[in-house]
Design a protein around this motif. Structure first.
Motif, PDB file in Angstrom:
ATOM      1  N   ASN A  72      14.438   5.081   2.436  1.00  0.00           N
ATOM      2  CA  ASN A  72      13.790   4.857   1.152  1.00  0.00           C
ATOM      3  C   ASN A  72      12.336   4.453   1.330  1.00  0.00           C
ATOM      4  OD1 ASN A  72      13.960   2.033   1.712  1.00  0.00           O
ATOM      5  ND2 ASN A  72      15.883   1.895   0.626  1.00  0.00           N
ATOM      6  N   VAL A  73      11.583   4.708   0.285  1.00  0.00           N
ATOM      7  CA  VAL A  73      10.176   4.333   0.199  1.00  0.00           C
ATOM      8  C   VAL A  73      10.003   3.586  -1.109  1.00  0.00           C
ATOM      9  CG1 VAL A  73       7.799   5.162  -0.020  1.00  0.00           C
ATOM     10  CG2 VAL A  73       9.393   6.355   1.510  1.00  0.00           C
ATOM     11  N   GLU A  74       9.450   2.395  -1.010  1.00  0.00           N
ATOM     12  CA  GLU A  74       9.149   1.592  -2.189  1.00  0.00           C
ATOM     13  C   GLU A  74       7.651   1.336  -2.239  1.00  0.00           C
ATOM     14  OE1 GLU A  74      11.934  -1.705  -3.144  1.00  0.00           O
ATOM     15  OE2 GLU A  74      12.669  -1.317  -1.110  1.00  0.00           O
ATOM     16  N   PRO A  75       7.105   1.113  -3.424  1.00  0.00           N
ATOM     17  CA  PRO A  75       5.685   0.776  -3.502  1.00  0.00           C
ATOM     18  C   PRO A  75       5.374  -0.449  -2.650  1.00  0.00           C
ATOM     19  CG  PRO A  75       6.575   1.186  -5.698  1.00  0.00           C
ATOM     20  CD  PRO A  75       7.742   1.148  -4.748  1.00  0.00           C
ATOM     21  N   PHE A  76       4.235  -0.422  -1.964  1.00  0.00           N
ATOM     22  CA  PHE A  76       3.834  -1.524  -1.093  1.00  0.00           C
ATOM     23  C   PHE A  76       3.627  -2.813  -1.871  1.00  0.00           C
ATOM     24  CE2 PHE A  76       0.369  -3.920   1.033  1.00  0.00           C
ATOM     25  CZ  PHE A  76       1.034  -4.258   2.199  1.00  0.00           C
ATOM     26  N   ALA A  77       2.989  -2.714  -3.018  1.00  0.00           N
ATOM     27  CA  ALA A  77       2.734  -3.888  -3.848  1.00  0.00           C
ATOM     28  C   ALA A  77       2.574  -3.418  -5.285  1.00  0.00           C
ATOM     29  CB  ALA A  77       1.480  -4.618  -3.387  1.00  0.00           C
ATOM     30  N   THR A  78       3.100  -4.201  -6.200  1.00  0.00           N
ATOM     31  CA  THR A  78       3.004  -3.813  -7.605  1.00  0.00           C
ATOM     32  C   THR A  78       2.066  -4.711  -8.388  1.00  0.00           C
ATOM     33  OG1 THR A  78       4.974  -5.116  -8.094  1.00  0.00           O
ATOM     34  CG2 THR A  78       5.304  -2.766  -7.636  1.00  0.00           C
ATOM     35  N   TYR A  79       1.477  -5.701  -7.743  1.00  0.00           N
ATOM     36  CA  TYR A  79       0.596  -6.636  -8.447  1.00  0.00           C
ATOM     37  C   TYR A  79      -0.832  -6.113  -8.588  1.00  0.00           C
ATOM     38  CZ  TYR A  79      -0.495  -7.873  -3.607  1.00  0.00           C
ATOM     39  OH  TYR A  79      -0.825  -7.819  -2.282  1.00  0.00           O
ATOM     40  N   THR A  80      -1.129  -4.960  -7.975  1.00  0.00           N
ATOM     41  CA  THR A  80      -2.448  -4.338  -8.096  1.00  0.00           C
ATOM     42  C   THR A  80      -2.300  -2.837  -7.905  1.00  0.00           C
ATOM     43  OG1 THR A  80      -4.691  -4.222  -7.174  1.00  0.00           O
ATOM     44  CG2 THR A  80      -2.918  -4.710  -5.632  1.00  0.00           C
ATOM     45  N   HIS A  81      -3.180  -2.078  -8.520  1.00  0.00           N
ATOM     46  CA  HIS A  81      -3.161  -0.620  -8.337  1.00  0.00           C
ATOM     47  C   HIS A  81      -3.870  -0.205  -7.053  1.00  0.00           C
ATOM     48  CE1 HIS A  81      -1.202   0.219 -12.086  1.00  0.00           C
ATOM     49  NE2 HIS A  81      -2.063  -0.564 -12.724  1.00  0.00           N
ATOM     50  N   ALA A  82      -4.504  -1.144  -6.384  1.00  0.00           N
ATOM     51  CA  ALA A  82      -5.243  -0.832  -5.152  1.00  0.00           C
ATOM     52  C   ALA A  82      -4.331  -0.276  -4.057  1.00  0.00           C
ATOM     53  CB  ALA A  82      -5.964  -2.081  -4.641  1.00  0.00           C
TER      54      ALA A  82
END
Length: 166
Positions: A70-80
């Motif tokens: 699986n691949v999950e977003p690295f961080a969701t607190y910023t769009h960077a």
């Protein structure tokens, strides 16, 4: 062995647990230190991020799950970091070295690109030489080591940081 790679479904929770829980119990290949119940795994699948990629590999002859990635977003607190995903790979012990991971990587890379990921990132236990070799074989590069990054049963474990540009 003929493999089928497909999107995860909630009904796959038991097959995933049958792979993941023995790996966790073995304490050698992952920093996960608590096994999962069927309800927890079903909830994880249900709540998996929309931008995530979650593939399972099934043995076509037996219709059993033999691996997943699986691949999950690295961080969701910023769009960077929207272009960065965290990847994890797990293969049933009796199916290792039979092309399961390679099949998963091929499918996951394609789907991750389609989801807008440009880079995949992973942490691999330093003492898990086979996993590190598998990731390196599929184009990942070592970018550093996080010393004493995990602590399991009172023992510190270093993790190797790896990445791959898609």
């Amino acid at each position: 062995m003929k493999l089928i790679i497909r999107d995860v479904q909630k009904a796959d929770a038991q097959g995933i647990m049958d792979i993941l829980n023995p790996i966790i119990e073995g304490g050698l290949y992952t920093i996960l230190d608590s096994t999962f119940s069927l309800e927890e795994e079903e909830q994880f699948i249900q709540d998996f991020p929309e931008r995530g990629v979650f593939n399972v590999a099934s043995n076509a002859e037996e219709s059993t799950i033999v691996g997943f990635q699986n691949v999950e977003p690295f961080a969701t607190y910023t769009h960077a970091f929207d272009h960065v995903g965290i990847i994890g790979t797990y293969v049933d012990g009796s199916y290792r070295r039979q092309g399961v991971a390679s099949s998963l990587f091929n499918s996951t890379f394609e789907r991750a690109r389609a989801q807008g990921y440009e880079k995949l990132f992973a942490y691999v236990r330093e003492d898990n030489k086979n996993a590190l070799a598998t990731y390196l074989k599929h184009g990942f590069e070592v970018i550093g080591t996080a010393k004493r990054h995990a602590k399991i049963n009172g023992k510190y474990i270093d993790e190797v940081l790896i990445e791959k540009m898609l």
